[in-house]
Design a protein around this motif. Structure first.
Motif, PDB file in Angstrom:
ATOM      1  N   MET A   1       0.837  -1.199   0.000  1.00 46.28           N
ATOM      2  CA  MET A   1       0.000   0.000   0.000  1.00 46.28           C
ATOM      3  C   MET A   1       0.870   1.246   0.000  1.00 46.28           C
ATOM      4  O   MET A   1       1.962   1.269   0.576  1.00 46.28           O
ATOM      5  CB  MET A   1      -0.908   0.018   1.234  1.00 46.28           C
ATOM      6  CG  MET A   1      -1.964  -1.076   1.252  1.00 46.28           C
ATOM      7  SD  MET A   1      -3.023  -0.994   2.716  1.00 46.28           S
ATOM      8  CE  MET A   1      -3.798   0.600   2.476  1.00 46.28           C
ATOM      9  N   SER A   2       0.393   2.312  -0.657  1.00 39.29           N
ATOM     10  CA  SER A   2       1.147   3.555  -0.691  1.00 39.29           C
ATOM     11  C   SER A   2       1.056   4.255   0.658  1.00 39.29           C
ATOM     12  O   SER A   2       0.184   3.979   1.476  1.00 39.29           O
ATOM     13  CB  SER A   2       0.598   4.472  -1.790  1.00 39.29           C
ATOM     14  OG  SER A   2      -0.747   4.813  -1.519  1.00 39.29           O
ATOM     15  N   GLU A   3       1.982   5.173   0.870  1.00 42.07           N
ATOM     16  CA  GLU A   3       1.967   5.953   2.095  1.00 42.07           C
ATOM     17  C   GLU A   3       0.703   6.801   2.164  1.00 42.07           C
ATOM     18  O   GLU A   3       0.203   7.271   1.134  1.00 42.07           O
ATOM     19  CB  GLU A   3       3.190   6.860   2.141  1.00 42.07           C
ATOM     20  CG  GLU A   3       4.473   6.159   2.571  1.00 42.07           C
ATOM     21  CD  GLU A   3       4.396   5.682   4.013  1.00 42.07           C
ATOM     22  OE1 GLU A   3       4.104   6.507   4.900  1.00 42.07           O
ATOM     23  OE2 GLU A   3       4.613   4.481   4.243  1.00 42.07           O
ATOM     24  N   PRO A   4       0.155   7.021   3.352  1.00 43.08           N
ATOM     25  CA  PRO A   4      -1.016   7.895   3.468  1.00 43.08           C
ATOM     26  C   PRO A   4      -0.708   9.285   2.923  1.00 43.08           C
ATOM     27  O   PRO A   4       0.419   9.782   3.046  1.00 43.08           O
ATOM     28  CB  PRO A   4      -1.268   7.942   4.981  1.00 43.08           C
ATOM     29  CG  PRO A   4      -0.575   6.742   5.537  1.00 43.08           C
ATOM     30  CD  PRO A   4       0.603   6.497   4.656  1.00 43.08           C
ATOM     31  N   VAL A   5      -1.702   9.916   2.321  1.00 48.89           N
ATOM     32  CA  VAL A   5      -1.504  11.280   1.843  1.00 48.89           C
ATOM     33  C   VAL A   5      -1.378  12.239   3.027  1.00 48.89           C
ATOM     34  O   VAL A   5      -0.706  13.275   2.951  1.00 48.89           O
ATOM     35  CB  VAL A   5      -2.656  11.694   0.903  1.00 48.89           C
ATOM     36  CG1 VAL A   5      -3.987  11.799   1.649  1.00 48.89           C
ATOM     37  CG2 VAL A   5      -2.332  13.003   0.197  1.00 48.89           C
ATOM     38  N   LEU A   6      -2.029  11.900   4.145  1.00 47.38           N
ATOM     39  CA  LEU A   6      -2.002  12.728   5.349  1.00 47.38           C
ATOM     40  C   LEU A   6      -1.820  11.835   6.561  1.00 47.38           C
ATOM     41  O   LEU A   6      -2.455  10.787   6.664  1.00 47.38           O
ATOM     42  CB  LEU A   6      -3.308  13.518   5.483  1.00 47.38           C
ATOM     43  CG  LEU A   6      -3.438  14.431   6.706  1.00 47.38           C
ATOM     44  CD1 LEU A   6      -2.596  15.699   6.524  1.00 47.38           C
ATOM     45  CD2 LEU A   6      -4.903  14.807   6.952  1.00 47.38           C
TER      46      LEU A   6
ATOM     47  N   ILE B   1       1.990  16.805  11.841  1.00 52.13           N
ATOM     48  CA  ILE B   1       1.087  16.637  10.698  1.00 52.13           C
ATOM     49  C   ILE B   1       1.955  16.503   9.457  1.00 52.13           C
ATOM     50  O   ILE B   1       2.711  17.432   9.116  1.00 52.13           O
ATOM     51  CB  ILE B   1       0.128  17.831  10.547  1.00 52.13           C
ATOM     52  CG1 ILE B   1      -0.666  18.062  11.833  1.00 52.13           C
ATOM     53  CG2 ILE B   1      -0.815  17.606   9.366  1.00 52.13           C
ATOM     54  CD1 ILE B   1      -1.464  19.356  11.840  1.00 52.13           C
ATOM     55  N   THR B   2       1.860  15.377   8.779  1.00 53.00           N
ATOM     56  CA  THR B   2       2.645  15.129   7.572  1.00 53.00           C
ATOM     57  C   THR B   2       1.702  15.036   6.386  1.00 53.00           C
ATOM     58  O   THR B   2       0.748  14.241   6.400  1.00 53.00           O
ATOM     59  CB  THR B   2       3.450  13.821   7.692  1.00 53.00           C
ATOM     60  OG1 THR B   2       4.279  13.888   8.855  1.00 53.00           O
ATOM     61  CG2 THR B   2       4.324  13.606   6.468  1.00 53.00           C
ATOM     62  N   PHE B   3       1.968  15.852   5.373  1.00 54.36           N
ATOM     63  CA  PHE B   3       1.137  15.868   4.171  1.00 54.36           C
ATOM     64  C   PHE B   3       2.008  15.617   2.958  1.00 54.36           C
ATOM     65  O   PHE B   3       2.997  16.323   2.737  1.00 54.36           O
ATOM     66  CB  PHE B   3       0.423  17.218   4.024  1.00 54.36           C
ATOM     67  CG  PHE B   3      -0.229  17.414   2.676  1.00 54.36           C
ATOM     68  CD1 PHE B   3      -1.279  16.601   2.277  1.00 54.36           C
ATOM     69  CD2 PHE B   3       0.229  18.387   1.798  1.00 54.36           C
ATOM     70  CE1 PHE B   3      -1.862  16.753   1.032  1.00 54.36           C
ATOM     71  CE2 PHE B   3      -0.353  18.554   0.562  1.00 54.36           C
ATOM     72  CZ  PHE B   3      -1.411  17.738   0.174  1.00 54.36           C
TER      73      PHE B   3
ATOM     74  N   ARG C   1       0.033  25.869   3.302  1.00 50.42           N
ATOM     75  CA  ARG C   1      -0.640  24.566   3.270  1.00 50.42           C
ATOM     76  C   ARG C   1      -1.568  24.495   2.050  1.00 50.42           C
ATOM     77  O   ARG C   1      -1.666  23.448   1.406  1.00 50.42           O
ATOM     78  CB  ARG C   1      -1.424  24.337   4.558  1.00 50.42           C
ATOM     79  CG  ARG C   1      -0.541  24.341   5.796  1.00 50.42           C
ATOM     80  CD  ARG C   1      -1.291  23.960   7.060  1.00 50.42           C
ATOM     81  NE  ARG C   1      -0.571  24.405   8.252  1.00 50.42           N
ATOM     82  CZ  ARG C   1      -0.633  23.825   9.428  1.00 50.42           C
ATOM     83  NH1 ARG C   1      -1.402  22.773   9.611  1.00 50.42           N
ATOM     84  NH2 ARG C   1       0.055  24.292  10.462  1.00 50.42           N
ATOM     85  N   ALA C   2      -2.248  25.599   1.752  1.00 50.71           N
ATOM     86  CA  ALA C   2      -3.111  25.625   0.566  1.00 50.71           C
ATOM     87  C   ALA C   2      -2.283  25.463  -0.704  1.00 50.71           C
ATOM     88  O   ALA C   2      -2.642  24.684  -1.596  1.00 50.71           O
ATOM     89  CB  ALA C   2      -3.910  26.921   0.533  1.00 50.71           C
TER      90      ALA C   2
ATOM     91  N   THR D   1      -4.502  17.975  -3.986  1.00 50.05           N
ATOM     92  CA  THR D   1      -4.205  16.597  -3.611  1.00 50.05           C
ATOM     93  C   THR D   1      -5.180  16.097  -2.550  1.00 50.05           C
ATOM     94  O   THR D   1      -5.622  14.956  -2.573  1.00 50.05           O
ATOM     95  CB  THR D   1      -2.769  16.482  -3.088  1.00 50.05           C
ATOM     96  OG1 THR D   1      -1.866  16.959  -4.087  1.00 50.05           O
ATOM     97  CG2 THR D   1      -2.404  15.047  -2.739  1.00 50.05           C
ATOM     98  N   LEU D   2      -5.534  16.997  -1.612  1.00 50.04           N
ATOM     99  CA  LEU D   2      -6.390  16.632  -0.484  1.00 50.04           C
ATOM    100  C   LEU D   2      -7.438  17.709  -0.269  1.00 50.04           C
ATOM    101  O   LEU D   2      -7.120  18.911  -0.274  1.00 50.04           O
ATOM    102  CB  LEU D   2      -5.546  16.475   0.790  1.00 50.04           C
ATOM    103  CG  LEU D   2      -6.299  16.260   2.103  1.00 50.04           C
ATOM    104  CD1 LEU D   2      -7.007  14.908   2.106  1.00 50.04           C
ATOM    105  CD2 LEU D   2      -5.344  16.361   3.296  1.00 50.04           C
TER     106      LEU D   2
END
Length: 240
Positions: free
Chosen positions: A1-6, A62-64, A77-78, A155-156
């Motif tokens: 599985m890929s890494e979480p986006v967040l 918080i990792t994005f 962040r935007a 992306t999110l």
């Protein structure tokens, strides 16, 4: 599985003297819809506002998209690729629908192809393009609020109770638009009290209670287990 986006790890957020988020751990899988569920007042909106930076986390990270954004200002962040739809809609009532959309396109002029796609999923936007946003109905304002977050590909998307108080026909339009957004590869973290909507859209679910994530799993697992719903949230989706 890929890494979480967040990824939230041990996130704590205080508002004035109140300790709202208490070591929140949350992974949002990439390219899917995660529903953030729970009773009123347990910290769901604070979680979204902490992710976008309206509230600063006192502790945790918080990792994005692989980058630590814990201390980044909201505009950064935007620009990194996070769109936010607040519960209060956040539109500019004195500006036209077009002007609201122009302001939302942070990277430059509103792309014509993107605008036409938004017209296709939210037809009233075309009709009221030159009207003052403050003159729209509640449902039309909510469409505009979501469309503003979609003005550019992100992306999110963080979406806070988009169907609250809306008529079934407007809700159906919203669900269709969000499905198309997901089909484009976007990731969505959404707070939603309408469990029919949560079941229709959600791939994953995270349930909050008293400022903590107390359960994570598939939306289908939660939707199909009335005993689990009752234990986690004190209600049953079968009643919705």
């Amino acid at each position: 599985m890929s890494e979480p986006v967040l990824k939230l790890k041990g996130v704590e957020t205080d508002i004035a003297q109140y300790h709202i988020l208490k070591k929140v751990d949350l992974d949002v899988p990439r390219g899917s819809v995660t529903m953030l569920l729970g009773r009123n007042g347990v910290g769901k909106t604070t979680t979204l506002r902490t992710i976008i930076g309206h509230w600063q986390a006192r502790a945790g990270s918080i990792t994005f998209d692989g980058n630590d954004i814990t201390r980044l200002p909201v505009p950064d962040r935007a620009r990194a690729g996070i769109g936010f739809v607040p519960e209060d809609m956040g539109i500019f009532a004195d500006l036209t629908v077009e002007e609201n959309m122009i302001l939302a396109a942070i990277s430059g002029p509103l792309d014509a192809a993107r605008r036409d796609w938004l017209f296709s999923v939210f037809p009233p936007l075309r009709t009221f393009w030159n009207a003052a946003a403050g003159n729209l109905s509640g449902g039309q304002k909510q469409m505009l609020s979501i469309a503003r977050a979609m003005a550019e590909r992100r992306t999110l998307y963080l979406i806070d109770e988009p169907t609250k108080g809306l008529a079934p026909a407007i809700i159906s339009t919203m669900v269709g638009a969000l499905r198309e957004l997901k089909a484009q590869g976007a990731s969505i973290l959404m707070v939603e009290q309408n469990f029919a909507v949560a079941k229709a859209l959600g791939d994953h679910a995270a349930v909050m209670d008293d400022g903590r994530i107390v359960w994570t799993g598939s939306m289908a697992e939660l939707a199909n287990d009335a005993t689990l719903q009752e234990r986690l949230m004190g209600l049953s989706m079968e009643m919705q």
